[in-house]
Design an enzyme around this catalytic site. Structure first.
Site, mmCIF file in Angstrom:
data_model
loop_
_atom_site.group_PDB
_atom_site.id
_atom_site.type_symbol
_atom_site.label_atom_id
_atom_site.label_comp_id
_atom_site.label_asym_id
_atom_site.label_seq_id
_atom_site.Cartn_x
_atom_site.Cartn_y
_atom_site.Cartn_z
ATOM 1 N N THR A 68 -24.680 8.236 20.992
ATOM 2 C CA THR A 68 -25.553 9.397 20.774
ATOM 3 C C THR A 68 -26.970 8.981 20.445
ATOM 4 O O THR A 68 -27.924 9.692 20.753
ATOM 5 C CB THR A 68 -24.960 10.258 19.638
ATOM 6 O OG1 THR A 68 -23.677 10.700 20.070
ATOM 7 C CG2 THR A 68 -25.806 11.473 19.331
ATOM 8 N N TYR A 114 -24.348 17.488 24.775
ATOM 9 C CA TYR A 114 -25.295 16.459 25.215
ATOM 10 C C TYR A 114 -24.514 15.355 25.904
ATOM 11 O O TYR A 114 -23.280 15.340 25.891
ATOM 12 C CB TYR A 114 -26.077 15.897 24.024
ATOM 13 C CG TYR A 114 -25.197 15.124 23.064
ATOM 14 C CD1 TYR A 114 -24.465 15.778 22.078
ATOM 15 C CD2 TYR A 114 -25.068 13.745 23.175
ATOM 16 C CE1 TYR A 114 -23.633 15.078 21.222
ATOM 17 C CE2 TYR A 114 -24.229 13.032 22.316
ATOM 18 C CZ TYR A 114 -23.523 13.709 21.347
ATOM 19 O OH TYR A 114 -22.697 13.011 20.516
ATOM 20 N N THR A 172 -21.128 6.470 17.398
ATOM 21 C CA THR A 172 -20.463 6.527 16.086
ATOM 22 C C THR A 172 -18.931 6.569 16.196
ATOM 23 O O THR A 172 -18.239 6.225 15.252
ATOM 24 C CB THR A 172 -20.925 7.761 15.281
ATOM 25 O OG1 THR A 172 -20.618 8.939 16.017
ATOM 26 C CG2 THR A 172 -22.401 7.706 14.963
ATOM 27 N N ASP A 173 -18.415 7.007 17.363
ATOM 28 C CA ASP A 173 -16.960 7.228 17.464
ATOM 29 C C ASP A 173 -16.145 5.964 17.173
ATOM 30 O O ASP A 173 -15.101 6.032 16.522
ATOM 31 C CB ASP A 173 -16.587 7.754 18.850
ATOM 32 C CG ASP A 173 -17.022 9.205 19.061
ATOM 33 O OD1 ASP A 173 -17.502 9.832 18.102
ATOM 34 O OD2 ASP A 173 -16.872 9.697 20.198
ATOM 35 N N LYS A 222 -15.490 6.677 9.869
ATOM 36 C CA LYS A 222 -16.110 7.966 10.187
ATOM 37 C C LYS A 222 -15.258 9.070 9.556
ATOM 38 O O LYS A 222 -14.049 9.122 9.777
ATOM 39 C CB LYS A 222 -16.192 8.135 11.705
ATOM 40 C CG LYS A 222 -17.026 9.317 12.155
ATOM 41 C CD LYS A 222 -17.230 9.352 13.674
ATOM 42 C CE LYS A 222 -18.159 10.491 14.065
ATOM 43 N NZ LYS A 222 -18.449 10.539 15.505
ATOM 44 N N GLU A 232 8.285 1.594 -0.353
ATOM 45 C CA GLU A 232 9.458 2.430 -0.048
ATOM 46 C C GLU A 232 10.281 1.835 1.088
ATOM 47 O O GLU A 232 11.377 2.299 1.388
ATOM 48 C CB GLU A 232 9.011 3.855 0.307
ATOM 49 C CG GLU A 232 8.488 4.629 -0.903
ATOM 50 C CD GLU A 232 8.276 6.099 -0.596
ATOM 51 O OE1 GLU A 232 9.267 6.816 -0.348
ATOM 52 O OE2 GLU A 232 7.098 6.521 -0.591
#
Ligand code: ASP
Length: 369
Positions: free
Chosen positions: A53, A66, A132-133, A205, A326
């Site tokens: 982006t 976008y 950013t993903d 994120k 566990e």
């Protein structure tokens, strides 16, 4: 004459109607190559652009839709002339993709180029622009395979370059400032975004759209940076860069590792399908402390017995997945991810599998990284 004037007017009106993107605006001035005249007093920072982006563009400055990866590295550099006061910069385009499309080919190319650059005596540091993903995965991958203490800093933005209040330019400026800062050396690969300096092993994120999306919930921030003024609190957590045992020497492909999310009524079908598709490792994004249903545990343990590396992580946003809590990891040949989320567990497991498939050795790696 009149026709000429009205043509000029029409062109002027058309240009005025276009959005005025921070990066695209500078594109007109950016015809020249991104190499600047050398200023000996300033450190040299190489900017590697991969897309995202931060290089995205929309048709108007207020729309949500976008396209990532529209703006080239020369335009990125030209759009933040303030950064030229911090460093001599030159740019290289590694890829121009949304980071949802990040892949092994780009990773290997990027990591090899970073290793070449940081080995050059005149290069003080590297800035990588990214989406950013998946920035947390790329940063962690580089953290494990870059062989240098020099600053390697990733940055990104949540808003495209054309947006009202685009966050890319200041993030880029801050990333260059951190990469040019001698105090950033030896802190592992860093991610600089929204005034915060994150360690590669810690950030994640947390919001799909908010500008303040990145958090380092478990391990905390490495520092902060305000308009280029950085303050460092501490070093990275876990072995990294020069202390990492992983290397890409001789590596042409990375082993397949799949992430499977646990849920109510889970069976073993996806676990078996992953192995049938060629996975050499499986990361479970477990419920709670890395748990999964009894039928899924049975399928996972059966694959572990056959030599598939099986790691229990968690779908919960923060917290440690402990060993033998566990589930009896010792008896089931499973690995606990400890502080690594599923996506970072997958990165570490892929590199671990270039060396071993022994769960005890792999657990040792999760302890140390
Ligand atoms: N999809 C974009 C990407 O990761 C999102 C962003 O960069 O913020 O490339």
């Amino acid at each position: 004459m009149l026709r000429k004037i009205s043509l000029c007017l029409a062109i002027a009106l058309f240009v005025a109607a276009l959005p005025s993107p921070a990066f695209a605006q500078a594109a007109a001035v950016a015809e020249k190559p991104a190499v600047q005249a050398a200023k000996p007093a300033l450190p040299t920072i190489v900017v590697l652009a991969t897309g995202g982006t931060i290089a995205g563009a929309a048709a108007t400055d207020t729309q949500a839709g976008y396209t990532s990866g529209q703006v080239g590295v020369d335009q990125l550099l030209a759009a933040v002339p303030q950064a030229k006061k911090l460093a001599n910069m030159r740019g290289e385009q590694i890829s121009n993709i949304g980071s949802q499309d990040m892949n092994d080919e780009v990773w290997l190319k990027l990591a090899r180029r970073v290793n070449e650059l940081v080995a050059m005596p005149d290069v003080a540091g590297v800035v990588i622009t990214h989406g950013t993903d998946t920035i947390e995965e790329t940063a962690y991958f580089l953290n494990l395979v870059i062989k240098s203490k020099k600053p390697v800093v990733l940055t990104a933005s949540m808003r495209p370059s054309t947006a009202l209040s685009a966050d890319g330019p200041l993030n880029f400026f801050n990333a260059v400032a951190v990469a040019a800062n001698k105090d950033a050396a030896g802190r592992g690969v860093l991610v600089v975004i929204n005034d915060w300096i994150h360690g590669a092993s810690s950030l994640t994120k947390t919001s799909t759209t908010a500008v303040q999306t990145f958090m380092s919930p478990l391990r905390g921030l490495i520092g902060t940076v305000a308009y280029g003024d950085a303050e460092f609190f501490r070093g990275p957590v876990g072995r990294n860069t020069v202390t990492s045992e992983f290397s890409l020497d001789g590596v042409t492909a990375l082993p397949r590792v799949d992430i499977i999310m646990a849920h109510e009524n889970m069976d073993g079908a996806l676990i078996d399908a992953a192995v049938a598709a060629g996975a050499k490792g499986i990361v479970i994004a477990g419920v709670g402390n890395g748990n999964l249903t009894a039928p899924a545990v049975k399928a996972l343990a059966a694959q572990a017995k056959k030599g598939i590396a099986c790691v229990r992580s968690t779908r919960v946003a923060t917290g440690v997945v402990g060993r033998n809590v566990e589930l009896d990891d010792d008896a089931l040949n499973l690995v606990a991810s400890l502080g690594l989320n599923p996506q970072k567990s997958r990165v570490l497991l892929r590199l671990a599998l270039t060396k071993t498939s022994d769960p005890k050795q792999i657990q040792r790696m999760f302890d140390e990284y």
